[in-house]
Every structure is written in structure tokens, then in C-alpha cells.
Motif scaffolding. Structure first.
Motif, PDB file in Angstrom:
ATOM      1  N   GLN A   4       1.477   3.849   3.994  1.00 14.54           N
ATOM      2  CA  GLN A   4       0.777   4.798   4.854  1.00 14.54           C
ATOM      3  C   GLN A   4       0.643   4.209   6.255  1.00 14.54           C
ATOM      4  OE1 GLN A   4      -2.950   5.749   2.755  1.00 14.54           O
ATOM      5  NE2 GLN A   4      -2.129   7.792   2.402  1.00 14.54           N
ATOM      6  N   ILE A   8      -1.124   5.046  10.425  1.00 17.01           N
ATOM      7  CA  ILE A   8      -1.913   5.869  11.345  1.00 17.01           C
ATOM      8  C   ILE A   8      -1.429   5.618  12.761  1.00 17.01           C
ATOM      9  CG2 ILE A   8      -4.160   6.162  12.419  1.00 17.01           C
ATOM     10  CD1 ILE A   8      -5.503   6.164   9.933  1.00 17.01           C
ATOM     11  N   CYS A  23      -8.076  -0.622   8.636  1.00 17.75           N
ATOM     12  CA  CYS A  23      -6.707  -0.222   8.311  1.00 17.75           C
ATOM     13  C   CYS A  23      -5.829  -1.451   8.087  1.00 17.75           C
ATOM     14  CB  CYS A  23      -6.121   0.635   9.433  1.00 17.75           C
ATOM     15  SG  CYS A  23      -6.802   2.300   9.530  1.00 17.75           S
ATOM     16  N   ILE A  32      -2.406  -0.958   5.971  1.00 12.78           N
ATOM     17  CA  ILE A  32      -1.954   0.309   6.535  1.00 12.78           C
ATOM     18  C   ILE A  32      -1.410   0.045   7.934  1.00 12.78           C
ATOM     19  CG2 ILE A  32      -2.729   2.561   7.408  1.00 12.78           C
ATOM     20  CD1 ILE A  32      -4.801   2.459   5.071  1.00 12.78           C
ATOM     21  N   GLN A  60       3.800  10.479   5.275  1.00 14.85           N
ATOM     22  CA  GLN A  60       2.814   9.447   4.979  1.00 14.85           C
ATOM     23  C   GLN A  60       2.083   8.967   6.236  1.00 14.85           C
ATOM     24  OE1 GLN A  60       1.907   8.227   1.875  1.00 14.85           O
ATOM     25  NE2 GLN A  60       3.099   9.995   1.213  1.00 14.85           N
ATOM     26  N   PHE A 108      -0.465   9.617   9.524  1.00 14.71           N
ATOM     27  CA  PHE A 108      -1.591  10.386  10.054  1.00 14.71           C
ATOM     28  C   PHE A 108      -1.685  10.119  11.559  1.00 14.71           C
ATOM     29  CE2 PHE A 108      -2.354   9.668   5.629  1.00 14.71           C
ATOM     30  CZ  PHE A 108      -3.025  10.783   5.165  1.00 14.71           C
ATOM     31  N   LEU A 164      -9.793  12.617   7.295  1.00 15.05           N
ATOM     32  CA  LEU A 164      -8.740  11.764   6.739  1.00 15.05           C
ATOM     33  C   LEU A 164      -8.829  11.715   5.214  1.00 15.05           C
ATOM     34  CD1 LEU A 164      -8.776   8.813   9.287  1.00 15.05           C
ATOM     35  CD2 LEU A 164      -6.825  10.301   8.819  1.00 15.05           C
ATOM     36  N   PHE A 220      -5.946  10.336   2.752  1.00 15.23           N
ATOM     37  CA  PHE A 220      -5.791   9.001   3.345  1.00 15.23           C
ATOM     38  C   PHE A 220      -6.595   8.005   2.527  1.00 15.23           C
ATOM     39  CE2 PHE A 220      -7.131   5.701   6.417  1.00 15.23           C
ATOM     40  CZ  PHE A 220      -5.873   5.225   6.760  1.00 15.23           C
TER      41      PHE A 220
END
Length: 283
Positions: free
Chosen positions: A46, A48, A171, A176, A237, A239, A271, A276
């Protein structure tokens, strides 16, 4: 590829053909392994992508009241309507700097100093009276635009949003990937990175994207495509968090889950609704 593999294997081997078949089989198996491994990595990871201003950083537009200017102190008042001087200033500048002056500024073609000079040179001319909604807006652009477009003033008024930084740290701890897409002009951005290097250390250098690197600005699709390729993640995947609705819509057309940021409480909740996965209690 596997069909070719089977057909090739069914051929009757004679002499040197056996060696050729063995080499071919090895190449096919290795290629398939690489493809499968790459697909698994993209699916599992994932990521962001953050906007900067209004999400991770407070920009000059939101902090003009801190400026040491007698003019601004007289003009700015929390009880007065909030006016987006940034966009209105560029609308005004388009009369004498061209309709694309904002894009050229973000790409580093036109300097902020040049635009500010043109605005101040023309803003009091009578022929532009009908452009402004009122004298407040006119004066706010006249005295405030320098704090948005001049690199030293802009960066001096920029600060880290603690909640945003804390989220970036979480994160990273949750494995992430984090990235940035921000419509910052290149001249100011160099100063910004020098001012808060500890902040940018949380991001890989090639995961930080501004328009000059791509030749496009948000919400144009090319800048999202460029960033996705850099972070090497499946768009499904990824955001994207931005405080601009138009930028959110641009990301959504590319297949990215986009969150319209207003504050960090709401953003974290949104999220979670979109699947998420992050442990906010990790140390």
C-alpha cells in the motif's frame, strides 16, 4: 508463454537441440518467476501520496496574519470573509502575464518576483477597478501576494503540521510507502527542503514530485502517472490525500482512492472506510 513452452518441449530432440531446449526452458521459467514476483509485490504494497500545503504543511496563504507587515495587520481580520488570494491574484495577473502564468510559475519558467512586480505595477490602475469584488480584496492581493509568490517570504511562513508529520511516521513504521505530489514552484521548493530537511528525510528523493519534474501540474493525469511509476505500486493500492477538490477528482479518474482533506481526524476516518490498513498504536 507457457503454451510455447509445452509445444517446444513436445518436439523430438536430437543432438544439439536438447541443449537449446534446456536453455529455452530456463529462460521461460525465470521470466515467469520474475513476472509473478513483481505482481505479488504490487498487490501487497500500500502507498499514500500526500499533498503538502494544507495537508502536511501550513502555507503562507494560511499564515499571512503572522507576517510582519503593517499593511497586512490592518487588512487581515479573522472576522472578515476568507478570500483565496492565490487564485484571484493569478486571475488578475493573467491580464498582463498571460493566462498560463500560474503554470509557467510552477514549472519554473516565470519567476514569482516577475509576477509580483507586474501585479504591483498594475493593481492600482483604474481600468481594473471592476475586477475586484471590493477594496479589501484589492489590498489583500496588493500587499499579500508577495508572501505567496516570493520564495524567501513563502518559505519563512511555512511550517510543519504536527498531526500530518505524525501520520507520515506511522505509515513508515507500518511499511507503507509514502510519496509527495505538490504544486510548488522549483525556486521556493529548494529553499523549503533546506529549511526542514528532517521532514523530507521521511520520503525517498525520487518519491517527491513537483511540476517541474514532469512538465505538468495537478490535476493533470501525467503527474499522477509519473508518481505511480516512481513508487512502483498498483494504482488500486494507492491513496491520495489533498485539500483541493479538483486535484482529488484528477486522481480518481486515474483509479486512485482519493481523500479530500479537511482535517486529520476526518482524513483518518475516511482512509479506514476505504480499507487503508495501518496500526496507529505502533511505536
Amino acid at each position: 508463454m507457457l503454451i510455447i513452452f509445452l509445444k517446444f518441449n513436445s518436439l523430438k530432440a536430437h543432438g544439439s537441440d536438447i541443449f537449446k531446449i534446456l536453455i529455452f526452458n530456463a529462460i521461460v521459467i525465470l521470466s515467469c518467476s520474475i513476472i509473478i514476483k513483481a505482481s505479488e509485490t504490487m498487490i501487497q504494497q500500500q502507498a499514500i501520496i500526500f499533498d503538502l500545503g494544507g495537508v502536511l504543511l501550513n502555507e503562507a496563504e494560511a499564515n499571512l496574519h503572522k507576517a510582519q507587515s503593517d499593511h497586512l495587520q490592518k487588512i487581515l481580520d479573522d472576522n472578515l470573509p476568507k478570500i483565496r488570494i492565490f487564485n484571484r491574484a493569478f486571475e488578475f495577473a493573467s491580464f498582463f502575464c498571460g493566462e498560463d502564468c500560474k503554470t509557467r510559475w510552477l514549472l519554473g519558467v516565470t519567476s514569482g518576483n516577475e509576477i509580483v512586480s507586474k501585479i504591483k505595477e498594475n493593481i492600482d490602475k483604474q481600468k481594473y477597478d471592476n475586477f475586484f469584488e471590493n477594496s479589501y480584496e484589492r489590498n489583500l492581493i496588493k500587499y499579500g501576494i508577495a508572501f505567496v509568490l516570493l520564495p524567501n517570504l513563502l518559505v519563512n511562513l511555512t511550517e510543519i503540521i504536527p498531526e500530518g508529520l505524525e501520520f507520515v511516521k506511522k505509515c513508515k513504521l507500518n511499511n507503507i510507502r509514502v510519496s509527495i505530489i505538490s504544486n510548488w514552484d522549483p525556486e521556493s521548493f529548494v529553499l523549503l527542503k533546506s529549511k526542514i530537511p528532517e521532514f523530507f528525510n521521511f520520503f525517498e528523493e525520487d518519491h517527491i514530485v513537483i511540476p517541474q519534474m514532469v512538465g505538468k501540474i495537478k490535476p493533470e493525469q501525467e503527474i499522477y502517472d509519473y508518481t505511480i511509476k516512481k513508487i512502483n505500486c498498483d494504482p488500486c493500492q494507492v491513496f491520495f490525500i489533498d485539500d483541493s477538490k479538483i486535484n482529488i477528482e484528477g486522481a480518481q479518474t486515474y483509479g486512485i482512492k482519493a481523500i479530500h482533506h479537511k482535517n486529520w481526524v476526518e482524513t483518518k476516518s475516511e482512509l479506514a472506510k476505504h480499507g487503508f490498513n495501518i496500526n496507529m498504536n505502533c511505536l
